[in-house]
Design an enzyme around this catalytic site. Structure first.
Site, mmCIF file in Angstrom:
data_model
loop_
_atom_site.group_PDB
_atom_site.id
_atom_site.type_symbol
_atom_site.label_atom_id
_atom_site.label_comp_id
_atom_site.label_asym_id
_atom_site.label_seq_id
_atom_site.Cartn_x
_atom_site.Cartn_y
_atom_site.Cartn_z
ATOM 1 N N LYS A 134 -10.272 -43.990 17.865
ATOM 2 C CA LYS A 134 -10.658 -42.796 18.626
ATOM 3 C C LYS A 134 -9.496 -42.342 19.508
ATOM 4 O O LYS A 134 -9.205 -41.148 19.606
ATOM 5 C CB LYS A 134 -11.902 -43.088 19.479
ATOM 6 C CG LYS A 134 -13.160 -43.141 18.636
ATOM 7 C CD LYS A 134 -14.361 -43.693 19.364
ATOM 8 C CE LYS A 134 -15.538 -43.824 18.393
ATOM 9 N NZ LYS A 134 -16.702 -44.507 18.932
ATOM 10 N N GLN B 69 -18.536 -47.132 24.359
ATOM 11 C CA GLN B 69 -18.716 -47.679 23.018
ATOM 12 C C GLN B 69 -19.959 -48.570 22.969
ATOM 13 O O GLN B 69 -20.120 -49.474 23.784
ATOM 14 C CB GLN B 69 -17.454 -48.475 22.620
ATOM 15 C CG GLN B 69 -17.467 -49.004 21.213
ATOM 16 C CD GLN B 69 -17.436 -47.883 20.166
ATOM 17 O OE1 GLN B 69 -16.667 -46.942 20.270
ATOM 18 N NE2 GLN B 69 -18.278 -47.997 19.153
ATOM 19 N N ASP C 91 -20.551 -38.109 23.253
ATOM 20 C CA ASP C 91 -21.333 -38.664 22.146
ATOM 21 C C ASP C 91 -22.615 -37.870 21.895
ATOM 22 O O ASP C 91 -23.264 -38.054 20.867
ATOM 23 C CB ASP C 91 -21.729 -40.116 22.480
ATOM 24 C CG ASP C 91 -20.946 -41.118 21.651
ATOM 25 O OD1 ASP C 91 -20.398 -40.731 20.600
ATOM 26 O OD2 ASP C 91 -20.895 -42.289 22.062
#
Ligand code: NDP
Length: 292
Positions: A61, A105, A128
């Site tokens: 990422k 995460q 997200d």
């Protein structure tokens, strides 16, 4: 802009190529934002613990962010980090003007409450798209930041040029991060959606009537090729290892590809889209925060 695959012989939906095209568009958009408004979108990625797969995701990422010109900041915290310490970092990132997207995460260590952490992230920096506010906006038909993998699924379907309206779509898997939001997005595009899960009866018969099949289960090749309707579009979100240890999806690819009009491979289908959509969300968040 979505590239449409016009050649009907292109049965395989090439997620790698579509994601690359998206990253090229984003790089141009980020460069324009810098030049015209002096804004460099910033993404903070937080990892708690030592999970090897998560470490790889976080590294990928960061690399992908930098490639399109997004400023990437990583916070790697030890496994024993207390929930209060993580909340305090999120609070700092929420008020950091250089950060437009925050991603924690998942999964988190068991002693940290995932829902508490997701809700602590400012909804406008929720790269997200998992925050209940953003989920609620999606459900009520005024989406803001949307979950990345479902966005990737929809973008891949769009690249085929398929008109989703009026089609029968089936989604197998009802997680908050994939199945449920994909179902809502398909509904938003006027598909008639059947959402299946582990208690669904007659799965094969239901799949056999679907024009669009989205599999998000996490079981190697569980969806048999013979269940697929001739000419269907098949999007396989699953990432599994088969008995030989090879990466495979939830759909029995070789047999399904004989019946489907369009199908995503695993790897190289949905996987590359998730990170591309994370970058897109970061740019969307930066624009919304700066009102441009
Ligand atoms: P979850 O484990 O959270 O959800 C799996 C879903 O599948 C559940 O809703 C479950 O039903 C359903 N399910 C399980 N067994 C069956 C069955 N026999 N028949 C029908 N439905 C079943 O998984 P995720 O949604 O997080 O992920 C799904 C897959 O997608 C995984 O392989 C994951 O690795 C992959 N993935 C890939 C991403 C990418 O970037 N390519 C990103 C995210 C996920 P129930 O609710 O009843 O338990």
């Amino acid at each position: 802009m979505t590239t449409t695959i016009t050649d009907p012989s292109l049965k395989i939906i090439d997620g790698k190529a579509v994601a690359k095209a998206l990253r090229v568009e984003l790089a141009t958009e980020v460069a324009d934002l810098k030049e015209s408004a002096g804004i460099t979108p910033g993404l903070a990625v937080v990892l708690v613990g030592e999970d090897p797969a998560s470490k790889v995701y976080v590294r990928n990422k960061a690399r992908a962010s930098e490639e399109v010109g997004i400023r990437s900041v990583q916070h790697i915290l030890p496994e024993e980090t207390k929930e209060a310490e993580l909340l305090s970092l999120i609070s700092e990132l929420n008020s950091d003007a250089d950060i437009h997207g925050i991603l924690v995460q998942l999964p988190l260590p068991a002693h940290i409450n995932q829902a508490t952490i997701i809700e602590a992230i400012s909804a406008e920096k929720d790269a997200d798209g998992f925050h209940p506010y953003n989920m609620g906006r999606l459900l009520t038909g005024s989406p803001t930041l949307e979950p990345c993998t479902p966005l990737g699924v929809m973008h891949l379907i769009e690249t085929t040029g398929l008109d989703i309206a009026g089609k029968d779509a089936i989604v197998i898997g009802r997680s908050n991060i994939v199945g449920k939001p994909v179902a809502v997005m398909l509904l938003g595009q006027n598909a008639t959606v059947t959402l299946c899960h582990s208690r669904t009866a007659g799965l094969a018969e239901k799949i056999a009537t679907a024009d669009i099949v989205v599999a998000a289960i996490g079981r190697a090749e569980m969806i048999k090729g013979e269940w697929i309707k001739e000419g269907a579009t098949v999007i396989d979100v699953g990432m599994n290892r088969n008995a030989d240890g090879k990466l495979c999806g939830d759909v029995e690819y070789a047999t399904a590809a004989k019946r489907a009009a369009r199908i995503t491979p695993v790897p190289g289908g949905v996987g590359p889209m998730t990170i591309a959509m994370l970058l897109k969300n970061t740019v969307t968040a930066a624009r919304a925060i700066h009102k441009i």
